[in-house]
Design an enzyme around this catalytic site. Sequence first.
Site, PDB file in Angstrom:
ATOM      1  CB  CYS A 140      21.958 -19.430  -2.535  1.00 38.89           C
ATOM      2  SG  CYS A 140      23.251 -18.522  -1.431  1.00 38.89           S
ATOM      3  CG  HIS A 221      24.953 -14.777  -4.320  1.00 42.02           C
ATOM      4  ND1 HIS A 221      25.556 -14.068  -3.066  1.00 42.02           N
ATOM      5  CD2 HIS A 221      24.324 -15.616  -3.799  1.00 42.02           C
ATOM      6  CE1 HIS A 221      25.132 -14.689  -2.042  1.00 42.02           C
ATOM      7  NE2 HIS A 221      24.255 -15.790  -2.258  1.00 42.02           N
TER       8      HIS A 221
END
Length: 344
Positions: A140, A221
Amino acid sequence: MIRVGIVGYGTIGKRIADAVVAQDDMKIAGVLKVSPDYEAKVAVSRGFPVYTLPDRVEKFKKAGIEPAGTIEDLIKASDVVVDASPEDVGRENKEKYYQRYDKPVIFQGGEEADVAEVSFNALANYEEARGKRYVRVVSCNTTGITRVLTSLTLNGVGIKKARIFIARRGADPKEHKKGPINDVVPNPATVPSHHGPDVQTILRNVDIVTMAVAVPVTIMHMHMAYIELDSAYPKDQVIEAFAKTPRIFLADVGAGFQSLAQVIEYARDLGRPRGDFPEVAVFRDSVTTHGNELYLMYGVHQESIVVPENIDAIRSIFGTLPKWRSIEKTDKSLKLTTEGKRYG
């Protein structure tokens, strides 16, 4: 129709399965689960054939789930296998099962790069997966960084070096045994973190250093980037590069995007399954140029960002569509933001 077998029906696997269902050139051959839990029962309710490991067959039957077969049966029934197993299990599956069959396999970013012949990102190196037997869709965070850097270079903004600082989510929403809960953890304490070298498996010549900490959130994130460009570019040109690039979303503070939580809330309000946000969410207000220096912040939704990449990797392996046609087809099928995007 490309028959897709999915090994691992967890956070990533179930999302890839749903994405395959949304395509008109692919179909689910089956999914593999090792535990007859609620996710296995959801797969059954979705009409997916559920396979398991040979030593788990009786356990599934006792739980009221009749397996369609074992992992080897799933491999035989598939044209391509997407391995969405937990970290390092993909390599074990390769050594134990996949190497015995002449079928392409797509691994995820939790595996080391040498598990595959090529690391993959659709924007950056779509063509490199053509005809490959083993392909790895990067993680990711690596996907997010690669998209941001590639969106610049595709639009004529040259890069000399990138320094990326990552605040990693501590756990996925369902991971009740992970953390931190009340801490900020260097992840790792050494520099660089693994993300920079991982980016270089795709963008081989980029000068990049990354650092990361884990923080007590589950939603996304956050990356804070310093990028040295090859010359001075107007801020508007940089923003236009992001605006035109598929899978990049510009989030405006003035429109109410003041945090990552609001990005996820936006996804929910759009009716996206699970509140997913596969695009990189670049905070437009953070994009700042100072001479040849570029600064920006952007969010990465760890649960869904790699899903469209897996779909494109399948098409690339089989050579069924060229790069931009595949990316556009995937984006439209998954109802990603396509307005104002340039596909080609």
